[in-house]
Design a protein around this motif. Structure first.
Motif, PDB file in Angstrom:
ATOM      1  N   VAL A  64      25.024  34.362  65.809  1.00  0.00           N
ATOM      2  CA  VAL A  64      26.310  34.224  65.419  1.00  0.00           C
ATOM      3  C   VAL A  64      26.808  35.927  64.576  1.00  0.00           C
ATOM      4  O   VAL A  64      26.575  36.874  64.875  1.00  0.00           O
ATOM      5  N   ASP A  65      25.543  35.507  63.703  1.00  0.00           N
ATOM      6  CA  ASP A  65      25.738  36.396  62.238  1.00  0.00           C
ATOM      7  C   ASP A  65      24.872  37.666  63.003  1.00  0.00           C
ATOM      8  O   ASP A  65      25.710  39.323  62.266  1.00  0.00           O
ATOM      9  N   ALA A  66      23.984  38.248  63.819  1.00  0.00           N
ATOM     10  CA  ALA A  66      23.419  39.433  64.515  1.00  0.00           C
ATOM     11  C   ALA A  66      24.437  39.343  65.313  1.00  0.00           C
ATOM     12  O   ALA A  66      24.158  40.780  65.751  1.00  0.00           O
ATOM     13  N   ALA A  67      24.761  39.292  66.252  1.00  0.00           N
ATOM     14  CA  ALA A  67      26.005  39.374  66.738  1.00  0.00           C
ATOM     15  C   ALA A  67      27.191  40.289  66.149  1.00  0.00           C
ATOM     16  O   ALA A  67      27.791  40.989  66.194  1.00  0.00           O
ATOM     17  N   LEU A  68      27.712  39.089  64.930  1.00  0.00           N
ATOM     18  CA  LEU A  68      29.117  40.005  64.312  1.00  0.00           C
ATOM     19  C   LEU A  68      28.819  41.050  63.245  1.00  0.00           C
ATOM     20  O   LEU A  68      29.873  41.147  62.925  1.00  0.00           O
ATOM     21  N   GLY A  69      27.440  41.212  63.203  1.00  0.00           N
ATOM     22  CA  GLY A  69      26.820  41.384  61.741  1.00  0.00           C
ATOM     23  C   GLY A  69      27.928  41.029  60.232  1.00  0.00           C
ATOM     24  O   GLY A  69      28.610  42.373  59.938  1.00  0.00           O
ATOM     25  N   THR A  70      27.838  39.754  60.704  1.00  0.00           N
ATOM     26  CA  THR A  70      28.503  39.374  59.183  1.00  0.00           C
ATOM     27  C   THR A  70      27.862  39.051  57.965  1.00  0.00           C
ATOM     28  O   THR A  70      27.708  38.175  57.051  1.00  0.00           O
ATOM     29  N   ASP A  71      26.720  39.451  57.914  1.00  0.00           N
ATOM     30  CA  ASP A  71      25.726  39.123  56.661  1.00  0.00           C
ATOM     31  C   ASP A  71      24.949  38.576  56.233  1.00  0.00           C
ATOM     32  O   ASP A  71      24.984  38.044  54.616  1.00  0.00           O
ATOM     33  N   GLY A  72      24.762  37.733  56.868  1.00  0.00           N
ATOM     34  CA  GLY A  72      24.165  36.092  56.994  1.00  0.00           C
ATOM     35  C   GLY A  72      25.795  35.274  55.918  1.00  0.00           C
ATOM     36  O   GLY A  72      25.487  34.099  55.611  1.00  0.00           O
ATOM     37  N   LEU A  73      26.301  35.364  56.346  1.00  0.00           N
ATOM     38  CA  LEU A  73      27.469  34.539  56.247  1.00  0.00           C
ATOM     39  C   LEU A  73      27.690  32.567  57.065  1.00  0.00           C
ATOM     40  O   LEU A  73      27.570  32.668  55.974  1.00  0.00           O
ATOM     41  N   PHE A  74      27.368  32.831  58.538  1.00  0.00           N
ATOM     42  CA  PHE A  74      27.421  32.655  58.732  1.00  0.00           C
ATOM     43  C   PHE A  74      25.869  31.009  58.899  1.00  0.00           C
ATOM     44  O   PHE A  74      26.048  29.922  58.747  1.00  0.00           O
ATOM     45  N   SER A  75      25.446  31.403  58.265  1.00  0.00           N
ATOM     46  CA  SER A  75      23.707  31.752  58.291  1.00  0.00           C
ATOM     47  C   SER A  75      23.622  30.674  56.476  1.00  0.00           C
ATOM     48  O   SER A  75      22.991  29.939  56.509  1.00  0.00           O
ATOM     49  N   ARG A  76      24.459  30.666  55.898  1.00  0.00           N
ATOM     50  CA  ARG A  76      25.106  30.255  54.694  1.00  0.00           C
ATOM     51  C   ARG A  76      25.743  29.749  54.255  1.00  0.00           C
ATOM     52  O   ARG A  76      26.119  28.501  53.793  1.00  0.00           O
ATOM     53  N   LEU A  77      26.886  29.414  55.471  1.00  0.00           N
ATOM     54  CA  LEU A  77      27.822  27.979  55.563  1.00  0.00           C
ATOM     55  C   LEU A  77      27.355  26.873  56.333  1.00  0.00           C
ATOM     56  O   LEU A  77      27.394  26.090  55.759  1.00  0.00           O
ATOM     57  N   ILE A  78      26.187  27.315  56.926  1.00  0.00           N
ATOM     58  CA  ILE A  78      25.471  26.209  57.847  1.00  0.00           C
ATOM     59  C   ILE A  78      25.395  24.813  57.231  1.00  0.00           C
ATOM     60  O   ILE A  78      24.958  23.860  57.056  1.00  0.00           O
ATOM     61  N   GLY A  79      24.592  25.840  55.949  1.00  0.00           N
ATOM     62  CA  GLY A  79      23.878  24.365  55.037  1.00  0.00           C
ATOM     63  C   GLY A  79      24.917  23.937  54.310  1.00  0.00           C
ATOM     64  O   GLY A  79      24.588  22.426  54.272  1.00  0.00           O
ATOM     65  N   LEU A  80      25.721  23.766  53.757  1.00  0.00           N
ATOM     66  CA  LEU A  80      27.072  23.303  53.189  1.00  0.00           C
ATOM     67  C   LEU A  80      27.366  22.419  54.945  1.00  0.00           C
ATOM     68  O   LEU A  80      27.794  21.265  54.577  1.00  0.00           O
ATOM     69  N   VAL A  81      28.105  22.923  55.597  1.00  0.00           N
ATOM     70  CA  VAL A  81      27.912  22.070  57.150  1.00  0.00           C
ATOM     71  C   VAL A  81      27.018  21.084  57.182  1.00  0.00           C
ATOM     72  O   VAL A  81      27.925  19.653  57.490  1.00  0.00           O
ATOM     73  N   LEU A  82      25.624  21.470  57.574  1.00  0.00           N
ATOM     74  CA  LEU A  82      25.083  19.950  57.362  1.00  0.00           C
ATOM     75  C   LEU A  82      25.186  19.330  56.380  1.00  0.00           C
ATOM     76  O   LEU A  82      24.831  18.411  56.640  1.00  0.00           O
ATOM     77  N   ARG A  83      25.074  19.530  55.488  1.00  0.00           N
ATOM     78  CA  ARG A  83      25.055  18.586  54.398  1.00  0.00           C
ATOM     79  C   ARG A  83      25.942  17.658  54.557  1.00  0.00           C
ATOM     80  O   ARG A  83      25.995  16.582  54.008  1.00  0.00           O
ATOM     81  N   SER A  84      27.431  18.291  54.795  1.00  0.00           N
ATOM     82  CA  SER A  84      28.557  17.109  54.862  1.00  0.00           C
ATOM     83  C   SER A  84      28.145  16.426  56.006  1.00  0.00           C
ATOM     84  O   SER A  84      29.282  15.327  56.162  1.00  0.00           O
ATOM     85  N   GLN A  85      27.524  16.368  56.641  1.00  0.00           N
ATOM     86  CA  GLN A  85      27.394  15.130  57.977  1.00  0.00           C
ATOM     87  C   GLN A  85      25.959  14.657  57.090  1.00  0.00           C
ATOM     88  O   GLN A  85      25.865  13.119  57.888  1.00  0.00           O
ATOM     89  N   LEU A  86      25.608  14.361  56.059  1.00  0.00           N
ATOM     90  CA  LEU A  86      25.108  13.824  55.341  1.00  0.00           C
ATOM     91  C   LEU A  86      25.853  12.181  55.289  1.00  0.00           C
ATOM     92  O   LEU A  86      26.727  12.290  55.548  1.00  0.00           O
ATOM     93  N   PRO A  87      25.725  10.898  54.828  1.00  0.00           N
ATOM     94  CA  PRO A  87      26.421   9.907  54.790  1.00  0.00           C
ATOM     95  C   PRO A  87      27.355  10.320  53.582  1.00  0.00           C
ATOM     96  O   PRO A  87      26.396  10.613  52.609  1.00  0.00           O
ATOM     97  N   THR A  88      28.225  10.057  53.173  1.00  0.00           N
ATOM     98  CA  THR A  88      29.200  10.383  52.349  1.00  0.00           C
ATOM     99  C   THR A  88      28.862   9.762  51.107  1.00  0.00           C
ATOM    100  O   THR A  88      28.643  10.447  49.935  1.00  0.00           O
ATOM    101  N   TRP A  89      28.035   8.480  50.637  1.00  0.00           N
ATOM    102  CA  TRP A  89      27.114   8.242  49.498  1.00  0.00           C
ATOM    103  C   TRP A  89      26.097   8.734  49.319  1.00  0.00           C
ATOM    104  O   TRP A  89      25.642   8.697  48.252  1.00  0.00           O
ATOM    105  N   PHE A  90      25.563   9.332  50.384  1.00  0.00           N
ATOM    106  CA  PHE A  90      24.345  10.211  50.175  1.00  0.00           C
ATOM    107  C   PHE A  90      24.210  11.700  49.329  1.00  0.00           C
ATOM    108  O   PHE A  90      22.799  12.243  49.273  1.00  0.00           O
ATOM    109  N   GLN A  91      25.179  12.362  50.187  1.00  0.00           N
ATOM    110  CA  GLN A  91      25.470  13.880  49.868  1.00  0.00           C
ATOM    111  C   GLN A  91      24.734  13.624  47.579  1.00  0.00           C
ATOM    112  O   GLN A  91      24.730  14.755  47.886  1.00  0.00           O
ATOM    113  N   PRO A  92      26.193  12.778  47.889  1.00  0.00           N
ATOM    114  CA  PRO A  92      25.244  13.795  45.834  1.00  0.00           C
ATOM    115  C   PRO A  92      23.622  13.833  45.636  1.00  0.00           C
ATOM    116  O   PRO A  92      23.699  14.201  44.770  1.00  0.00           O
ATOM    117  N   TYR A  93      23.381  12.874  46.082  1.00  0.00           N
ATOM    118  CA  TYR A  93      21.965  12.999  45.592  1.00  0.00           C
ATOM    119  C   TYR A  93      21.240  14.071  46.405  1.00  0.00           C
ATOM    120  O   TYR A  93      20.436  15.004  45.790  1.00  0.00           O
TER     121      TYR A  93
END
Length: 278
Positions: A64-93
């Protein structure tokens, strides 16, 4: 289920990702199907991600970043998105782990998450069911800290029982042990095996991890079935650090550990005669 009109970008990283994807797509005058054609996926997938019905992947984000020329925006966001999929109790660790300068861990039953193959992780995570694909993707995302220019130093003491417990079948275990061996020459990763012959030891109360930081207090972490315990107590850190040093003394050397892993891989998980090794 979320829809485009009601999607709240402040609700979660996944909601923000979907909202931003739609905004960027429309700003470029593209329909969902048109963007899908450009990045080699279906318009339906674009719609599912925009409405949070499906979690994006890192590969999708980079395309998506390559197609829309968004300068790595979605590549940066995906880390936060995937971390949010971890169990809530595990996210602080997971957040602390990502910022640690030095990680030392004792693992009693399983290979440490940062050193798991995707197939091994899938076999472990599928036991409880749920969104296995998302949980596997989140675990693989955690491992990216080892690919940094300056990764954390990682010292893993792995109980021999983890080598012997067949997770996912012989092929999965053979690949997992080969993956452990691939770190033998890595300057910032050391693996020691605590042999069964060591008898009683200071890790008998279970798996634990010590995190050290460049400018913050050390942390001790111990997880359970559905919760984790993290503390910066100086007394706990001192006690567990000493206990970890004793585990290191009881374990095989890194070189001896390589020999044991190799032997277990060849003797216990060798491919059947006449079949080709992967």
């Amino acid at each position: 289920m979320a829809n485009i009109q009601s999607l709240d970008p402040t609700a979660s990283p996944l909601d923000y990702y979907g909202w931003e994807l739609r905004r960027q797509r429309e700003a470029h005058g593209l329909k969902q199907g048109q963007l899908g054609d450009i990045i080699f996926c279906t318009g339906s997938l674009i719609g599912q991600i925009e409405t949070t019905k499906k979690v994006p992947t890192r590969d999708f984000s980079e395309r998506v970043d390559a197609a829309l020329g968004t300068d790595g925006l979605f590549s940066r966001l995906i880390g936060l998105v995937l971390r949010s999929q971890l169990p809530t109790w595990f996210q602080p660790y997971a957040e602390m782990e990502a910022n640690a300068a030095y990680i030392s861990t004792y693992q009693a039953q399983l290979v440490y998450g940062l050193l798991q193959t995707e197939e091994y992780a899938r076999a472990v995570l599928s036991v409880e069911g749920g969104n296995v694909d998302e949980m596997v993707a989140a675990r693989m995302e955690r491992q990216r800290i080892l690919q940094r220019d300056q990764p954390p130093a990682l010292w893993v003491i792995l109980d021999e029982a983890a080598l012997l417990r067949e997770i996912g079948g012989r092929d999965v275990m053979r690949d997992q042990l080969a993956h452990l061996l691939s770190f033998a020459a890595a300057p910032w990763v050391k693996v020691q095996i605590l042999p069964l012959a060591a008898g009683q030891h200071t890790g008998m109360m279970g798996t634990f991890t010590l995190l050290r930081f460049d400018a913050d207090p050390d942390l001790f972490y111990k997880d359970g079935y559905d919760q984790g315990h993290m503390t910066a107590s100086a007394d706990v850190i001192k006690e567990r650090s000493f206990g970890y040093a004793r585990l290191q003394a009881s374990a095989l050397s890194p070189e001896g550990s390589v020999r044991l892993i190799t032997r277990v891989m060849e003797e216990r998980y060798a491919a059947p005669h006449g079949t080709e090794q992967r």
